[in-house]
Design a protein around this motif. Sequence first.
Motif, PDB file in Angstrom:
ATOM      1  N   SER A 156       0.869  -1.170   0.000  1.00 57.87           N
ATOM      2  CA  SER A 156       0.000   0.000   0.000  1.00 57.87           C
ATOM      3  C   SER A 156       0.905   1.218   0.000  1.00 57.87           C
ATOM      4  O   SER A 156       1.862   1.286   0.776  1.00 57.87           O
ATOM      5  CB  SER A 156      -0.897   0.026   1.243  1.00 57.87           C
ATOM      6  N   VAL A 157       0.624   2.172  -0.862  1.00 53.21           N
ATOM      7  CA  VAL A 157       1.469   3.362  -0.972  1.00 53.21           C
ATOM      8  C   VAL A 157       1.076   4.387   0.076  1.00 53.21           C
ATOM      9  O   VAL A 157      -0.089   4.759   0.194  1.00 53.21           O
ATOM     10  CB  VAL A 157       1.364   3.971  -2.384  1.00 53.21           C
ATOM     11  N   ILE A 158       2.061   4.833   0.841  1.00 55.98           N
ATOM     12  CA  ILE A 158       1.860   5.894   1.828  1.00 55.98           C
ATOM     13  C   ILE A 158       2.187   7.238   1.197  1.00 55.98           C
ATOM     14  O   ILE A 158       1.410   8.176   1.255  1.00 55.98           O
ATOM     15  CB  ILE A 158       2.726   5.672   3.075  1.00 55.98           C
ATOM     16  N   ASP A 159       3.357   7.339   0.600  1.00 54.23           N
ATOM     17  CA  ASP A 159       3.729   8.489  -0.218  1.00 54.23           C
ATOM     18  C   ASP A 159       4.808   8.024  -1.184  1.00 54.23           C
ATOM     19  O   ASP A 159       5.029   6.813  -1.332  1.00 54.23           O
ATOM     20  CB  ASP A 159       4.169   9.689   0.641  1.00 54.23           C
ATOM     21  N   GLY A 160       5.474   8.967  -1.845  1.00 59.07           N
ATOM     22  CA  GLY A 160       6.389   8.587  -2.912  1.00 59.07           C
ATOM     23  C   GLY A 160       7.645   7.850  -2.497  1.00 59.07           C
ATOM     24  O   GLY A 160       8.356   7.329  -3.357  1.00 59.07           O
ATOM     25  N   ASP A 161       7.936   7.791  -1.202  1.00 57.69           N
ATOM     26  CA  ASP A 161       9.115   7.036  -0.763  1.00 57.69           C
ATOM     27  C   ASP A 161       8.812   6.089   0.385  1.00 57.69           C
ATOM     28  O   ASP A 161       9.728   5.570   1.023  1.00 57.69           O
ATOM     29  CB  ASP A 161      10.257   7.979  -0.363  1.00 57.69           C
ATOM     30  N   THR A 162       7.530   5.844   0.652  1.00 55.10           N
ATOM     31  CA  THR A 162       7.149   4.979   1.770  1.00 55.10           C
ATOM     32  C   THR A 162       5.968   4.100   1.376  1.00 55.10           C
ATOM     33  O   THR A 162       5.003   4.574   0.777  1.00 55.10           O
ATOM     34  CB  THR A 162       6.748   5.816   3.004  1.00 55.10           C
ATOM     35  N   ILE A 163       6.062   2.823   1.721  1.00 56.54           N
ATOM     36  CA  ILE A 163       4.969   1.878   1.473  1.00 56.54           C
ATOM     37  C   ILE A 163       4.666   1.131   2.768  1.00 56.54           C
ATOM     38  O   ILE A 163       5.376   1.273   3.767  1.00 56.54           O
ATOM     39  CB  ILE A 163       5.326   0.874   0.353  1.00 56.54           C
ATOM     40  N   GLU A 164       3.632   0.344   2.732  1.00 61.49           N
ATOM     41  CA  GLU A 164       3.284  -0.520   3.860  1.00 61.49           C
ATOM     42  C   GLU A 164       3.025  -1.925   3.339  1.00 61.49           C
ATOM     43  O   GLU A 164       2.260  -2.109   2.389  1.00 61.49           O
ATOM     44  CB  GLU A 164       2.053   0.027   4.578  1.00 61.49           C
ATOM     45  N   VAL A 165       3.680  -2.894   3.951  1.00 58.64           N
ATOM     46  CA  VAL A 165       3.516  -4.297   3.568  1.00 58.64           C
ATOM     47  C   VAL A 165       3.271  -5.101   4.832  1.00 58.64           C
ATOM     48  O   VAL A 165       4.071  -5.036   5.781  1.00 58.64           O
ATOM     49  CB  VAL A 165       4.765  -4.834   2.837  1.00 58.64           C
ATOM     50  N   HIS A 166       2.167  -5.836   4.873  1.00 55.76           N
ATOM     51  CA  HIS A 166       1.821  -6.634   6.051  1.00 55.76           C
ATOM     52  C   HIS A 166       1.820  -5.807   7.331  1.00 55.76           C
ATOM     53  O   HIS A 166       2.256  -6.277   8.394  1.00 55.76           O
ATOM     54  CB  HIS A 166       2.773  -7.828   6.201  1.00 55.76           C
ATOM     55  N   GLN A 184       3.668  -3.286   8.095  1.00 54.95           N
ATOM     56  CA  GLN A 184       4.963  -2.691   8.419  1.00 54.95           C
ATOM     57  C   GLN A 184       5.277  -1.544   7.453  1.00 54.95           C
ATOM     58  O   GLN A 184       5.264  -1.726   6.238  1.00 54.95           O
ATOM     59  CB  GLN A 184       6.074  -3.738   8.328  1.00 54.95           C
ATOM     60  N   ARG A 185       5.535  -0.348   7.992  1.00 56.07           N
ATOM     61  CA  ARG A 185       5.959   0.778   7.175  1.00 56.07           C
ATOM     62  C   ARG A 185       7.379   0.548   6.674  1.00 56.07           C
ATOM     63  O   ARG A 185       8.261   0.150   7.436  1.00 56.07           O
ATOM     64  CB  ARG A 185       5.905   2.084   7.971  1.00 56.07           C
ATOM     65  N   ILE A 186       7.591   0.838   5.397  1.00 56.97           N
ATOM     66  CA  ILE A 186       8.902   0.652   4.780  1.00 56.97           C
ATOM     67  C   ILE A 186       9.295   1.934   4.064  1.00 56.97           C
ATOM     68  O   ILE A 186       8.577   2.412   3.182  1.00 56.97           O
ATOM     69  CB  ILE A 186       8.892  -0.521   3.781  1.00 56.97           C
ATOM     70  N   ARG A 187      10.424   2.494   4.446  1.00 60.09           N
ATOM     71  CA  ARG A 187      10.961   3.726   3.838  1.00 60.09           C
ATOM     72  C   ARG A 187      12.077   3.323   2.886  1.00 60.09           C
ATOM     73  O   ARG A 187      12.985   2.581   3.264  1.00 60.09           O
ATOM     74  CB  ARG A 187      11.491   4.649   4.944  1.00 60.09           C
ATOM     75  N   PHE A 235      16.358  -5.421   4.416  1.00 64.59           N
ATOM     76  CA  PHE A 235      16.528  -4.520   5.549  1.00 64.59           C
ATOM     77  C   PHE A 235      17.862  -3.776   5.506  1.00 64.59           C
ATOM     78  O   PHE A 235      18.901  -4.358   5.207  1.00 64.59           O
ATOM     79  CB  PHE A 235      16.425  -5.327   6.846  1.00 64.59           C
ATOM     80  N   VAL A 236      17.812  -2.465   5.833  1.00 69.40           N
ATOM     81  CA  VAL A 236      19.020  -1.657   5.999  1.00 69.40           C
ATOM     82  C   VAL A 236      19.143  -1.181   7.443  1.00 69.40           C
ATOM     83  O   VAL A 236      20.158  -1.390   8.098  1.00 69.40           O
ATOM     84  CB  VAL A 236      19.026  -0.447   5.035  1.00 69.40           C
ATOM     85  N   THR A 237      18.081  -0.546   7.954  1.00 72.88           N
ATOM     86  CA  THR A 237      18.094  -0.059   9.330  1.00 72.88           C
ATOM     87  C   THR A 237      16.670   0.305   9.741  1.00 72.88           C
ATOM     88  O   THR A 237      15.731   0.158   8.956  1.00 72.88           O
ATOM     89  CB  THR A 237      19.015   1.179   9.462  1.00 72.88           C
ATOM     90  N   TRP A 238      16.502   0.768  10.979  1.00 61.97           N
ATOM     91  CA  TRP A 238      15.240   1.357  11.441  1.00 61.97           C
ATOM     92  C   TRP A 238      15.430   2.862  11.516  1.00 61.97           C
ATOM     93  O   TRP A 238      16.501   3.324  11.906  1.00 61.97           O
ATOM     94  CB  TRP A 238      14.861   0.838  12.834  1.00 61.97           C
ATOM     95  N   ASP A 239      14.398   3.640  11.143  1.00 62.24           N
ATOM     96  CA  ASP A 239      14.527   5.085  11.286  1.00 62.24           C
ATOM     97  C   ASP A 239      13.829   5.563  12.553  1.00 62.24           C
ATOM     98  O   ASP A 239      13.275   4.766  13.308  1.00 62.24           O
ATOM     99  CB  ASP A 239      14.010   5.816  10.035  1.00 62.24           C
ATOM    100  N   ARG A 240      13.866   6.873  12.794  1.00 60.09           N
ATOM    101  CA  ARG A 240      13.332   7.413  14.046  1.00 60.09           C
ATOM    102  C   ARG A 240      11.819   7.326  14.143  1.00 60.09           C
ATOM    103  O   ARG A 240      11.255   7.529  15.215  1.00 60.09           O
ATOM    104  CB  ARG A 240      13.783   8.869  14.223  1.00 60.09           C
ATOM    105  N   TYR A 241      11.153   7.053  13.025  1.00 62.62           N
ATOM    106  CA  TYR A 241       9.709   6.860  13.058  1.00 62.62           C
ATOM    107  C   TYR A 241       9.346   5.379  13.158  1.00 62.62           C
ATOM    108  O   TYR A 241       8.217   4.987  12.901  1.00 62.62           O
ATOM    109  CB  TYR A 241       9.067   7.472  11.808  1.00 62.62           C
ATOM    110  N   HIS A 242      10.330   4.551  13.481  1.00 63.21           N
ATOM    111  CA  HIS A 242      10.146   3.106  13.643  1.00 63.21           C
ATOM    112  C   HIS A 242       9.785   2.422  12.327  1.00 63.21           C
ATOM    113  O   HIS A 242       9.134   1.381  12.318  1.00 63.21           O
ATOM    114  CB  HIS A 242       9.074   2.803  14.701  1.00 63.21           C
TER     115      HIS A 242
END
Length: 240
Positions: A42-52, A54-57, A102-109
């Motif tokens: 699911s698209v959140i914005d142009g650089d973020t999606i959600e899968v299962h 989980q937010r993915i940047r 996976f690369v890392t977690w950001d400050r927005y989890h």
Amino acid sequence: MTVAAFAALVTQFVMHNSGSLPEINLQNLIKPKLVAIAGVASVIDGDTIEVHGQRIRFNGIDAPESKQYCDDAKGFEYPCGRRSAEALDAFLAASRPVQCTFVTWDRYHRFVGDCRRADGVSVAAWMVEHGQALDWPLYSLGSYAPQQAKAQAAKIGLWVGNFEPPWDWRSSHTDGAAPPSQPLGIVSRKLVAQSGNSCEPRRTCKQISSCDEAQWYLQNCSWGGKLDRDGDGVACETLC
């Protein structure tokens, strides 16, 4: 030997052999390191999606924020953040599922990762090459600079007109700094920034002359929602 004494010996050994302890990323210690996530996004914005759930940047790029506007070739404002999200949505729909390592977690989890479509095409590279996102040197170390140069030379996407880099836009719009809480609900529609309309202040239906004009403001201007009081997607119903 006590646990404390053993820990002291281990610490002494590491410092002796490496010179110093490695820098600790607290977020990565607290949250588990996921190897990969795959699924329909699911698209959140142009650089973020959600899968299962989980937010993915996307790692190394930055796209316009969902509330951000840019100028087209004629100087008219258009919702570049939404257009970037729509481009991403169409791109991902063409070859599902998406897989992110996976690369890392950001400050927005959020899970920060490198993502590819089912056909192996890099999502981040495609977004930059088509002018829908920017190479973010702070995190990419210039990995997508060639794609960005190609988009800029072709004057496509953001490069067709003028825009503020998303990282600068966020610094001056604190209300848009945090990621959206819900997916954008992408809809297919033709944006008509070339229609001659502009998002100059026209706050009431009395100032608007036609249904088409009202719908343009609703779809393209940050204040357009005020024209649709009942939330049914039709602006200025007395005109429509």
